[in-house]
Design an enzyme around this catalytic site. Structure first.
Site, PDB file in Angstrom:
ATOM      1  N   ASN A   9      52.761   2.229  64.003  1.00  0.00           N
ATOM      2  CA  ASN A   9      52.495   1.471  65.362  1.00  0.00           C
ATOM      3  C   ASN A   9      51.842   0.041  65.201  1.00  0.00           C
ATOM      4  OD1 ASN A   9      51.764   0.995  68.104  1.00  0.00           O
ATOM      5  ND2 ASN A   9      50.326   2.769  68.095  1.00  0.00           N
ATOM      6  N   LYS A  11      50.938  -1.939  67.749  1.00  0.00           N
ATOM      7  CA  LYS A  11      50.488  -2.038  68.707  1.00  0.00           C
ATOM      8  C   LYS A  11      50.651  -3.657  68.915  1.00  0.00           C
ATOM      9  CE  LYS A  11      47.156   1.186  67.303  1.00  0.00           C
ATOM     10  NZ  LYS A  11      45.673   1.770  67.240  1.00  0.00           N
ATOM     11  N   GLU A 165      46.248  12.391  67.129  1.00  0.00           N
ATOM     12  CA  GLU A 165      45.339  11.483  66.909  1.00  0.00           C
ATOM     13  C   GLU A 165      44.146  11.441  67.511  1.00  0.00           C
ATOM     14  OE1 GLU A 165      47.887   7.636  65.690  1.00  0.00           O
ATOM     15  OE2 GLU A 165      47.637   7.727  67.816  1.00  0.00           O
ATOM     16  N   GLY A 171      41.261   3.531  64.367  1.00  0.00           N
ATOM     17  CA  GLY A 171      40.794   2.080  64.035  1.00  0.00           C
ATOM     18  C   GLY A 171      39.383   2.123  63.765  1.00  0.00           C
ATOM     19  N   SER A 204      43.309   6.220  61.288  1.00  0.00           N
ATOM     20  CA  SER A 204      42.678   5.609  59.880  1.00  0.00           C
ATOM     21  C   SER A 204      43.588   5.971  58.647  1.00  0.00           C
ATOM     22  CB  SER A 204      41.324   5.898  59.801  1.00  0.00           C
ATOM     23  OG  SER A 204      40.606   5.145  60.843  1.00  0.00           O
TER      24      SER A 204
HETATM   25  P1  13P Z   1      45.071   3.203  62.948  1.00  0.00           P
HETATM   26  O1  13P Z   1      45.729   3.684  61.905  1.00  0.00           O
HETATM   27  O2  13P Z   1      44.586   1.676  63.013  1.00  0.00           O
HETATM   28  O3  13P Z   1      43.552   4.079  62.957  1.00  0.00           O
HETATM   29  O4  13P Z   1      45.621   3.637  64.289  1.00  0.00           O
HETATM   30  C1  13P Z   1      45.949   4.697  64.506  1.00  0.00           C
HETATM   31  C2  13P Z   1      46.736   4.776  65.673  1.00  0.00           C
HETATM   32  O5  13P Z   1      46.394   4.763  66.694  1.00  0.00           O
HETATM   33  C3  13P Z   1      48.425   4.858  65.500  1.00  0.00           C
HETATM   34  O6  13P Z   1      49.169   4.892  66.640  1.00  0.00           O
END
Ligand code: 13P
Length: 241
Positions: A9, A11, A165, A171, A204
């Site tokens: 993802n 983002k 999640e 993050g 993470s």
């Molecule tokens: P991170 O892997 O950066 O923690 O993000 C996870 C996430 O939100 C995937 O959709």
């Protein structure tokens, strides 16, 4: 059979130029990949067309990060199923905690978006997860159960991926213990009518914890944020041992 789905993802990261650079570095890692792993990239909308053309004939599937429930209309900032399928999108992330938190997504709108995804032949990735405060208050099970039950009203479980999640792990570098993720995912599975739904873990996920996460019996893949932006780290993740 539960499918293994490794999804990135992105983002709100990567211009088209950056996407092209990523592909140059990442595609070689796919040659080493063991059979039977679906790899999905979910970039910003502006990268979809470019990726669709660049990935044609490759083994990577394309995913989007949102879908509106109407086919078209006066919905500024939204995108519809036909717009996504036209550029070769197969998956769509729905109900990500960042959408719930910053853009007022509710279980009701999540459900409408899931229904729309399936109506247009896309496979939705439904994200669920609890906050740190909810976890500390012992509410994890209740929160997850409610998100799953409300989200999945009238949803076909034959065409669905779920991602657990925990919000406190996104993050932050603070990964959920693999065994704890396995426990919550097993709870999610107990709420489903179809035992073959693939359920991912997200939060993470990194090259140094992917092997342990994927060794858990209930975890069928991962939804990766930050570590999917770098070819070498996402390459290591898709080639987990
Ligand atoms: P991170 O892997 O950066 O923690 O993000 C996870 C996430 O939100 C995937 O959709």
């Amino acid at each position: 059979m539960r499918k293994i789905v490794i999804a990135g993802n992105w983002k709100m990261y990567k211009t088209q130029a950056e996407t092209q650079e990523f592909l140059l570095g990442f595609l070689p890692y796919l040659e080493e990949r063991p059979q039977g792993r679906e790899v999905v990239l979910c970039p910003p909308f502006t990268d979809l067309n470019l990726l669709s053309k660049s990935l044609h004939g490759s083994l990577i599937q394309l995913g989007a990060q949102n879908i509106h429930w109407e086919e078209y209309g006066a919905y500024t900032g939204e995108i519809s199923g036909p717009m996504l399928t036209e550029v070769g999108v197969r998956y769509v992330i729905v109900g990500h905690s960042e959408r719930r938190q910053y853009f007022s997504e509710t279980d009701a709108t999540v459900n409408l978006r899931l229904q729309a995804a399936q109506r247009y032949g896309l496979t939705p990735i439904l994200c669920v997860g609890e906050t740190k405060q909810e976890r500390d208050a012992g509410e994890t099970e209740a929160v997850i159960t409610s998100q799953i039950q409300k989200g999945l009203i009238d949803i076909d479980q034959d065409n669905l991926v779920i991602a657990y999640e925990p919000i406190w792990a996104i993050g932050t570098g603070d990964t959920c213990e693999a065994t704890e993720a396995n426990r919550v995912i097993s709870l999610i599975r107990s709420l489903l009518s179809n035992p073959n739904v693939s359920i991912q873990y997200g939060g993470s996920v990194k090259p140094n914890n992917i092997d342990e996460i994927m060794a858990q019996p209930e975890i069928d893949g991962v939804l990766v944020g930050g570590a999917s932006l770098e070819p070498a780290s996402f390459g290591r993740i898709v080639n987990y041992h």
